[in-house]
Design an enzyme around this catalytic site. Structure first.
Site, PDB file in Angstrom:
ATOM      1  N   ARG A  95       0.988  -1.662  -0.593  1.00 13.41           N
ATOM      2  CA  ARG A  95       0.145   0.153  -0.169  1.00 13.41           C
ATOM      3  C   ARG A  95       0.821   1.547  -0.136  1.00 13.41           C
ATOM      4  O   ARG A  95       1.634   1.710   1.122  1.00 13.41           O
ATOM      5  CB  ARG A  95      -0.909  -0.016   1.180  1.00 13.41           C
ATOM      6  CG  ARG A  95      -1.857   1.092   1.244  1.00 13.41           C
ATOM      7  CD  ARG A  95      -2.749   0.728   2.829  1.00 13.41           C
ATOM      8  NE  ARG A  95      -3.996  -0.035   2.408  1.00 13.41           N
ATOM      9  CZ  ARG A  95      -3.696  -0.947   3.605  1.00 13.41           C
ATOM     10  NH1 ARG A  95      -3.612  -0.145   4.910  1.00 13.41           N
ATOM     11  NH2 ARG A  95      -4.469  -2.178   3.473  1.00 13.41           N
ATOM     12  N   GLU A 130      -7.745  -7.540  13.414  1.00  6.12           N
ATOM     13  CA  GLU A 130      -8.171  -8.499  11.957  1.00  6.12           C
ATOM     14  C   GLU A 130      -7.920  -9.371  10.983  1.00  6.12           C
ATOM     15  O   GLU A 130      -7.007 -10.345  10.732  1.00  6.12           O
ATOM     16  CB  GLU A 130      -7.519  -7.209  10.461  1.00  6.12           C
ATOM     17  CG  GLU A 130      -8.060  -4.916  11.527  1.00  6.12           C
ATOM     18  CD  GLU A 130      -7.057  -4.554  10.380  1.00  6.12           C
ATOM     19  OE1 GLU A 130      -7.385  -3.416  10.122  1.00  6.12           O
ATOM     20  OE2 GLU A 130      -6.850  -5.300   8.771  1.00  6.12           O
ATOM     21  N   HIS A 132      -5.531  -9.574   7.974  1.00  4.34           N
ATOM     22  CA  HIS A 132      -4.968  -9.011   7.776  1.00  4.34           C
ATOM     23  C   HIS A 132      -2.954  -9.962   8.561  1.00  4.34           C
ATOM     24  O   HIS A 132      -3.160 -10.656   9.495  1.00  4.34           O
ATOM     25  CB  HIS A 132      -4.545  -8.075   8.282  1.00  4.34           C
ATOM     26  CG  HIS A 132      -3.549  -6.847   8.747  1.00  4.34           C
ATOM     27  ND1 HIS A 132      -3.119  -5.735   8.453  1.00  4.34           N
ATOM     28  CD2 HIS A 132      -1.837  -7.474   9.351  1.00  4.34           C
ATOM     29  CE1 HIS A 132      -2.106  -5.149   8.889  1.00  4.34           C
ATOM     30  NE2 HIS A 132      -2.057  -5.773   8.675  1.00  4.34           N
TER      31      HIS A 132
END
Length: 226
Positions: free
Chosen positions: A92, A205, A208
């Site tokens: 990202r 999460e 993740h």
């Protein structure tokens, strides 16, 4: 909930001067697994921002080579069990994280509340769930789910994990008591497969995972995904 705790405790990350994926050592996972299933959320509008995110010029999964190779091994092992991965996000760019922070600060934009943070006020997202630095920008973290395929390895369907990707709330915690036994079992299947491949889960999460040890634990990148 988009960000795992940083790998360093005493120093901020260094921003790489790399301008391209090649300079950063990032590779497209499809160079290793050409038909891996992808649903790269931030390249389109089906995400919590509700729009394409800065830095995503193409729906691709880029990772530093050690992480890409480890993820490819997980995928190939799963196929022997008639299962496959589906990827939501990989590397990202730092500029994408800045976009998230700007979005979180705009309390007037509530377009995605029903889908992504129905039980929270948007003012609670900045800090607790969205921070200015993401582990994804280090190139060794992936967001993904697990699919069950038929006996021929085709017609694959995502397993029920209890929430969609990027759900802000405690139900997304991997071991959340709010999840059903079946959802816990599905999360456990994903975690076991990823752990065998050398990835660790972020407990907040279920989707993740970060390669351990990280290939670039103190450097973040801002080259576009293209």
């Amino acid at each position: 909930m988009l960000l795992a705790a940083p790998a360093w405790a005493d120093a901020p990350p260094t921003l790489s001067s790399a301008r391209t994926a090649a300079e950063a050592g990032l590779v497209d996972i499809r160079q290793l697994v050409p038909d891996i299933a992808e649903d790269i959320k931030y390249a389109g509008s089906d995400n919590f921002v509700g729009a394409p995110v800065d830095g995503y010029r193409a729906p691709k999964c880029l990772l530093l080579r050690p992480a890409a190779e480890a993820l490819a091994r997980v995928e190939h092992e799963l196929r022997a069990e008639h299962r496959r991965l589906q990827l939501y996000d990989c590397y990202r760019p730092a500029r994408a994280v800045a976009h998230f922070v700007r979005w979180a600060g705009d309390l007037s934009d509530q377009r995605t509340k029903a889908a992504h943070y129905p039980l929270l006020d948007k003012s609670a997202l900045l800090g607790d769930y969205i921070a200015p630095v993401s582990g994804h920008s280090r190139g060794g973290t992936v967001d993904l789910t697990l699919m069950q395929c038929d006996a021929h390895g085709a017609h694959c369907t995502p397993l029920d994990m209890g929430t969609d990707f990027d759900y802000f709330g405690t139900l997304a915690n991997t071991d959340s008591p709010e999840a059903t036994p079946a959802q816990h079992a599905n999360r456990a299947l994903l975690r076991a497969a990823m752990e065998r491949g050398g990835f660790r889960n972020y407990a907040m999460e279920w989707w993740h995972y970060t390669l351990t040890p990280e290939p670039s634990p103190r450097v973040i990148y801002d080259v576009p995904v293209e």
